[in-house]
Write a protein that holds these residues in place. Structure first.
Motif, mmCIF file in Angstrom:
data_model
loop_
_atom_site.group_PDB
_atom_site.id
_atom_site.type_symbol
_atom_site.label_atom_id
_atom_site.label_comp_id
_atom_site.label_asym_id
_atom_site.label_seq_id
_atom_site.Cartn_x
_atom_site.Cartn_y
_atom_site.Cartn_z
ATOM 1 N N ARG A 118 -94.937 44.243 -63.923
ATOM 2 C CA ARG A 118 -93.607 44.728 -63.570
ATOM 3 C C ARG A 118 -93.344 46.091 -64.216
ATOM 4 N NH1 ARG A 118 -89.524 40.335 -64.234
ATOM 5 N NH2 ARG A 118 -90.244 39.884 -62.157
ATOM 6 N N GLU A 119 -93.746 46.243 -65.475
ATOM 7 C CA GLU A 119 -93.545 47.527 -66.160
ATOM 8 C C GLU A 119 -94.409 48.633 -65.552
ATOM 9 O OE1 GLU A 119 -92.474 45.914 -70.654
ATOM 10 O OE2 GLU A 119 -94.577 46.027 -70.021
ATOM 11 N N ALA A 121 -95.421 48.728 -62.412
ATOM 12 C CA ALA A 121 -94.819 49.032 -61.117
ATOM 13 C C ALA A 121 -93.617 49.956 -61.272
ATOM 14 C CB ALA A 121 -94.403 47.736 -60.419
ATOM 15 N N ALA A 122 -92.804 49.715 -62.272
ATOM 16 C CA ALA A 122 -91.634 50.559 -62.499
ATOM 17 C C ALA A 122 -92.056 51.969 -62.921
ATOM 18 C CB ALA A 122 -90.739 49.940 -63.570
ATOM 19 N N ARG A 123 -93.084 52.078 -63.726
ATOM 20 C CA ARG A 123 -93.518 53.392 -64.198
ATOM 21 C C ARG A 123 -94.166 54.209 -63.076
ATOM 22 N NH1 ARG A 123 -96.405 54.242 -69.865
ATOM 23 N NH2 ARG A 123 -94.373 53.468 -70.487
ATOM 24 N N LEU A 124 -94.899 53.536 -62.189
ATOM 25 C CA LEU A 124 -95.611 54.256 -61.121
ATOM 26 C C LEU A 124 -94.813 54.331 -59.828
ATOM 27 C CD1 LEU A 124 -99.233 52.852 -61.624
ATOM 28 C CD2 LEU A 124 -98.251 54.972 -62.502
ATOM 29 N N PHE A 125 -93.621 53.735 -59.805
ATOM 30 C CA PHE A 125 -92.759 53.724 -58.617
ATOM 31 C C PHE A 125 -93.454 53.083 -57.419
ATOM 32 C CE2 PHE A 125 -91.560 57.477 -61.151
ATOM 33 C CZ PHE A 125 -90.288 57.069 -61.533
ATOM 34 N N VAL A 126 -94.098 51.945 -57.668
ATOM 35 C CA VAL A 126 -94.714 51.142 -56.606
ATOM 36 C C VAL A 126 -94.229 49.708 -56.768
ATOM 37 C CG1 VAL A 126 -96.784 52.595 -56.388
ATOM 38 C CG2 VAL A 126 -96.784 50.698 -57.987
ATOM 39 N N SER A 127 -94.567 48.852 -55.794
ATOM 40 C CA SER A 127 -94.148 47.454 -55.898
ATOM 41 C C SER A 127 -95.077 46.701 -56.852
ATOM 42 C CB SER A 127 -94.160 46.791 -54.519
ATOM 43 O OG SER A 127 -95.493 46.566 -54.107
ATOM 44 N N GLU A 128 -94.587 45.577 -57.296
ATOM 45 C CA GLU A 128 -95.391 44.755 -58.202
ATOM 46 C C GLU A 128 -96.625 44.219 -57.482
ATOM 47 O OE1 GLU A 128 -94.566 41.075 -61.288
ATOM 48 O OE2 GLU A 128 -92.846 42.113 -60.395
#
Length: 161
Positions: A118-119, A121-128
């Motif tokens: 989840r972290e 995904a948030a950092r790379l601006f993609v889905s989990e």
């Protein structure tokens, strides 16, 4: 002097003296009875008393010995940060051989940093789910089953610092 001529003060002193004397004698009698009872108790139950004393001594000795043997010795550890003489460069031939994409390498670095899916995904601006897909492909390419195993293999292969 007869009792009719005793002063009231004298009779009070005498009464107080008699009370103190009877109290003292009563206390001494109780003390003698308790000592006798104590001696009888000790004679009657001497084996149990000695057994309890020995058990208490061995229990105390065992606790002391256990604490002494398991005590951790203080050790002084000084951390010295290692400064690389040159910046880390991934092994390009190994990356090409394993066919690891730059995005998979980026995700591997974030996994090594301890980030969750989840972290990442948030950092790379993609889905989990995208992170999970890249991770599973990466694990297949490295032959790893777990995240920690993938990081270990990548470090020994000089793919990540």
């Amino acid at each position: 002097m007869n009792s009719s001529t005793d002063s009231p003060q004298h009779s009070r002193r005498r009464a107080l003296r008699d009370i103190l004397l009877y109290g003292l004698v009563g206390g001494l009698l109780i003390l003698i009875l308790k000592l006798t009872e104590y001696r009888f108790l000790v004679v009657e139950h001497s084996v149990e008393i000695y057994g309890a004393l020995i058990a208490a001594i061995f229990a105390a000795l065992g606790i002391w010995l256990g604490l002494t043997l398991t005590r951790k010795k203080p050790s002084i550890i000084k951390e010295i940060p290692a400064k690389p003489s040159e910046p880390f460069v991934p092994d390009e031939s190994r990356l090409t051989q394993l066919a690891i994409t730059p995005r998979e390498l980026e995700i591997l670095g974030l996994i090594a940093a301890g980030l969750s899916n989840r972290e990442i995904a948030a950092r790379l601006f993609v889905s989990e789910n995208t992170v999970k897909t890249h991770s599973s492909r990466l694990f297949d390419k490295l032959g790893a089953r777990r995240r920690t195993q993938a990081v270990q293999i990548a470090k020994t292969s000089r793919l990540i610092p």
